[in-house]
Design an enzyme around this catalytic site. Structure first.
Site, short mmCIF file in Angstrom:
data_model
loop_
_atom_site.label_atom_id
_atom_site.label_comp_id
_atom_site.label_asym_id
_atom_site.label_seq_id
_atom_site.Cartn_x
_atom_site.Cartn_y
_atom_site.Cartn_z
N ASN A 9 0.87 -1.17 0.00
CA ASN A 9 0.00 0.00 0.00
C ASN A 9 0.91 1.23 0.00
OD1 ASN A 9 -1.79 2.05 0.49
ND2 ASN A 9 -2.41 1.35 2.53
N TRP A 10 1.02 1.86 -1.17
CA TRP A 10 1.97 2.98 -1.29
C TRP A 10 1.43 4.25 -0.64
CZ3 TRP A 10 4.02 2.55 -7.07
CH2 TRP A 10 4.70 1.33 -7.20
N LYS A 11 0.16 4.27 -0.27
CA LYS A 11 -0.47 5.46 0.34
C LYS A 11 -0.19 6.69 -0.53
CE LYS A 11 -0.17 3.12 4.72
NZ LYS A 11 -0.03 3.17 6.17
N HIS A 97 -9.45 1.11 4.81
CA HIS A 97 -8.18 1.31 5.51
C HIS A 97 -8.40 2.26 6.69
CE1 HIS A 97 -4.09 2.47 6.41
NE2 HIS A 97 -3.73 1.34 5.82
N GLU A 99 -6.76 4.63 7.79
CA GLU A 99 -6.54 6.06 7.50
C GLU A 99 -7.75 6.66 6.80
OE1 GLU A 99 -2.79 5.43 5.55
OE2 GLU A 99 -1.97 4.77 7.48
N GLU A 169 -5.67 -5.17 10.47
CA GLU A 169 -4.62 -4.18 10.72
C GLU A 169 -4.90 -3.45 12.03
OE1 GLU A 169 -2.55 -2.95 6.85
OE2 GLU A 169 -4.35 -1.74 7.01
N GLY A 175 2.29 1.96 10.86
CA GLY A 175 3.23 3.06 10.73
C GLY A 175 3.91 3.43 12.04
N SER A 215 3.25 -2.50 10.32
CA SER A 215 4.71 -2.56 10.55
C SER A 215 5.33 -3.91 10.21
CB SER A 215 5.04 -2.14 11.99
OG SER A 215 4.63 -0.80 12.22
N GLY A 236 2.76 -1.29 4.32
CA GLY A 236 2.83 0.15 4.04
C GLY A 236 4.27 0.57 3.82
N GLY A 237 4.89 1.11 4.85
CA GLY A 237 6.24 1.68 4.74
C GLY A 237 7.23 0.79 4.02
P1 PGA Z 1 2.73 0.00 7.73
O1 PGA Z 1 1.30 0.24 7.09
O2 PGA Z 1 3.29 -1.27 7.15
O3 PGA Z 1 3.56 1.21 7.34
O4 PGA Z 1 2.55 -0.10 9.20
C1 PGA Z 1 0.43 -0.83 6.90
C2 PGA Z 1 -0.86 -0.32 6.28
O5 PGA Z 1 -1.26 0.81 6.57
O6 PGA Z 1 -1.50 -1.04 5.50
#
Ligand code: PGA
Length: 252
Positions: A9-11, A97, A99, A169, A175, A215, A236-237
């Site tokens: 997930n590149w956000k 998600h 966010e 999640e 994050g 994470s 994500g990251g």
């Molecule tokens: P993260 O994000 O790996 O940076 O914790 C995961 C996500 O939001 O899907």
């Protein structure tokens, strides 16, 4: 047999050039992946066509969207429809998600409409959910997860579940560098599979892929993925660096 999935997930990261560089590096570094494994990247809308185009040469990496509107078309400034995604070569969408829930007020009612819209268009849905830190501290995490699933998904037909991928999640792990332990992930994933067995049946529950997100890094991926009810990860990251993402794919 349910699929193993590693989805990035590149956000809201990476411009056009950076997106192309990343997807090309991932493709170049990807060895043979078995038929039962899906590797997915999710760029922001504007970069989807470039990444899809780059991937035409290498069909091993799938491209998904991070969001979608629930209406067919119309006066919804700034939004993107299912039909637009499909015509851009996208048939998988991440919905729910944390966010989106947190910063854009996406609630169960809205998410239900988005899921239904995606399914009507025969798109796959990666549906995200998970408890907040205060829920876990209050020992309320199983309840929260149960209601997030019931509210948005448990009215679906059994056949719809062929297009659903779940992504557990825990919000406190996204994050933050803090990961649920492999045992905490397994405990929740087993709980989720039981809920699906109770609502539908064991066949549906055994076929649905349940990803863990929060994470996931090269250093912890293998342990988390080794658990029987963890079928992969939403990353994500660590999906923004080809070396890290490839290492996580190799851990599946
Ligand atoms: P993260 O994000 O790996 O940076 O914790 C995961 C996500 O939001 O899907």
């Amino acid at each position: 047999m349910r699929k193993k999935i590693v989805a990035g997930n590149w956000k809201m990261n990476l411009n056009k050039e950076q997106s192309l560089q990343l997807v090309n590096d991932i493709s170049a570094g990807l060895g043979n992946i078995d038929e039962n494994t899906r590797v997915i990247v999710s760029p922001p809308f504007i970069n989807i066509p470039y990444v899809v185009d780059a991937e035409k040469r290498n069909t091993k990496v799938e491209v998904a969207a991070q969001n979608m509107h629930f209406k067919e078309s119309g006066a919804y400034t700034g939004e993107v429809s299912a039909d637009m995604l499909l015509s851009a070569g996208i048939d998988t969408v991440i919905l729910g998600h944390s966010e989106r829930r947190e910063y854009f007020n996406e609630d169960a009612n809205l998410l239900t409409q988005k899921v239904e819209q995606a399914l009507e268009h025969k798109m796959d849905v990666i549906f995200c959910f998970g408890e907040k830190l205060e829920d876990r501290q209050a020992d309320n995490h199983f309840n929260v997860v149960e209601y997030q699933l019931k509210d948005a998904l448990f009215h679906l037909k059994e056949s719809d579940w062929q297009r659903i991928v779940l992504a557990y999640e825990p919000v406190w792990a996204i994050g933050t560098g803090e990961t649920a332990s492999a045992d905490q992930a397994q405990e929740m994933h087993a709980f989720i599979r039981n809920l699906i067995t109770d609502q539908y049946d064991e066949d549906v529950a055994e076929e649905v892929s349940i990803l863990y997100g929060g994470s996931v890094k090269p250093a912890n991926a293998q342990e988390i993925f080794s658990k029987p009810d963890v079928d992969g990860g939403l990353i994500g990251g660590a999906s923004l660096k080809s070396q890290d993402f490839l290492a996580i794919i190799n851990a599946i």
